[in-house]
Enzyme design. Structure first.
Site, PDB file in Angstrom:
ATOM      1  N   ARG A  72     -89.559 -61.023  29.326  1.00 48.19           N
ATOM      2  CA  ARG A  72     -89.401 -62.232  28.519  1.00 48.19           C
ATOM      3  C   ARG A  72     -89.578 -61.913  27.050  1.00 48.19           C
ATOM      4  O   ARG A  72     -90.596 -61.351  26.645  1.00 48.19           O
ATOM      5  CB  ARG A  72     -90.422 -63.294  28.951  1.00 48.19           C
ATOM      6  CG  ARG A  72     -90.220 -64.637  28.268  1.00 48.19           C
ATOM      7  CD  ARG A  72     -91.115 -65.700  28.848  1.00 48.19           C
ATOM      8  NE  ARG A  72     -92.529 -65.460  28.568  1.00 48.19           N
ATOM      9  CZ  ARG A  72     -93.493 -66.339  28.796  1.00 48.19           C
ATOM     10  NH1 ARG A  72     -93.199 -67.503  29.344  1.00 48.19           N
ATOM     11  NH2 ARG A  72     -94.744 -66.053  28.511  1.00 48.19           N
TER      12      ARG A  72
ATOM     13  N   THR B 144     -88.263 -65.906  21.791  1.00 47.97           N
ATOM     14  CA  THR B 144     -87.329 -66.896  22.328  1.00 47.97           C
ATOM     15  C   THR B 144     -87.725 -67.382  23.719  1.00 47.97           C
ATOM     16  O   THR B 144     -87.241 -68.416  24.174  1.00 47.97           O
ATOM     17  CB  THR B 144     -85.914 -66.317  22.409  1.00 47.97           C
ATOM     18  OG1 THR B 144     -85.893 -65.250  23.385  1.00 47.97           O
ATOM     19  CG2 THR B 144     -85.474 -65.765  21.066  1.00 47.97           C
TER      20      THR B 144
ATOM     21  N   ASP C  18    -101.996 -63.807  32.541  1.00 47.80           N
ATOM     22  CA  ASP C  18    -100.810 -62.985  32.780  1.00 47.80           C
ATOM     23  C   ASP C  18    -100.965 -62.275  34.122  1.00 47.80           C
ATOM     24  O   ASP C  18    -101.794 -61.382  34.270  1.00 47.80           O
ATOM     25  CB  ASP C  18    -100.638 -61.968  31.654  1.00 47.80           C
ATOM     26  CG  ASP C  18     -99.333 -61.197  31.764  1.00 47.80           C
ATOM     27  OD1 ASP C  18     -99.139 -60.477  32.763  1.00 47.80           O
ATOM     28  OD2 ASP C  18     -98.497 -61.309  30.847  1.00 47.80           O
TER      29      ASP C  18
ATOM     30  N   ASP D 266    -100.570 -58.350  34.114  1.00 47.34           N
ATOM     31  CA  ASP D 266    -101.725 -57.654  33.545  1.00 47.34           C
ATOM     32  C   ASP D 266    -102.913 -57.677  34.510  1.00 47.34           C
ATOM     33  O   ASP D 266    -103.638 -56.688  34.635  1.00 47.34           O
ATOM     34  CB  ASP D 266    -102.132 -58.301  32.215  1.00 47.34           C
ATOM     35  CG  ASP D 266    -101.180 -57.928  31.084  1.00 47.34           C
ATOM     36  OD1 ASP D 266    -100.402 -56.961  31.251  1.00 47.34           O
ATOM     37  OD2 ASP D 266    -101.218 -58.614  30.043  1.00 47.34           O
TER      38      ASP D 266
END
Length: 206
Positions: free
Chosen positions: A102, A106, A197, A200
């Site tokens: 990603r 944006t 996340d 992670d």
């Protein structure tokens, strides 16, 4: 909103442990693996079956096996965290991979890798722990459809309403299965309350 929340006490307990910020990567992975196994029961509930004859120690009888191919396609890298649990339940499944990341500005998905099974006639289960903006999941499914895969299902751990809406709008034929439907996305595109996340936390990176 077309989404199935796999609402089970054991799943709720394990997700609670995964949400906690001090849960280790080892425990996070273990819970994710176990949830994937539990969720696979629901995702695979209406798979097509064919009859087979089996001899028990007492007599012959009619049994069943899943008809046709099952494809499991994790979205790299975090989707790998769900793969082992699904394969424990469907060990004969074939595995493909889609690599997306990603763009942090944006929030749009960018493809960098795609490797899929040759045979396209089967049920495809796309797996990714988080359904946040829905951009990566929708893009991955568009890639699968463009390459001839059909009968697609999407399985995730935690979803945001925004991501579910994107999936429903862009792929209304694809059922979404999640273990938890959370409140919203924050200004950075993270699920609230979420669990941070997932990639992670699975792999111990930052």
């Amino acid at each position: 909103m077309q989404v199935t929340v796999v609402d089970h006490p054991l799943i709720k307990q394990k997700i609670t442990k995964m949400r906690a910020e001090h849960t280790s990567s080892r425990d996070f992975r273990e819970c994710l693996d176990e949830i994937a196994m539990l969720m696979t029961y629901e995702v695979a509930r209406n798979l097509p079956l064919q009859e087979v004859e089996v001899a028990t120690p007492v007599a012959k009888t009619t049994g069943y096996k899943v008809a046709g191919d099952i494809f499991v396609v994790p979205i790299l890298r975090a989707g790998l965290g769900l793969l082992t649990g699904v394969l424990k339940m469907i060990p004969d499944a074939r595995v493909g991979f889609i690599g997306l990341y990603r763009d942090e500005e944006t929030l749009k998905p960018i493809e960098y890798y795609c490797k899929l099974p040759d045979n396209k006639d089967g049920v495809t289960i796309v797996v990714d722990p988080m359904l946040a903006t829905g951009g990566s999941a929708a893009a991955a499914i568009s890639m699968l459809k463009a390459r001839g895969l059909k009968n697609i299902r999407f399985m995730c751990l935690v979803a945001a309403p925004e991501g579910v809406k994107v999936m429903n709008d862009e792929h209304p034929d694809v059922p979404v299965y999640t273990a938890a439907l959370d409140e919203k996305l924050n200004e950075h595109g993270y699920i609230v309350p979420g669990l941070g996340d997932a990639g992670d936390r699975i792999f111990g990176t930052h």
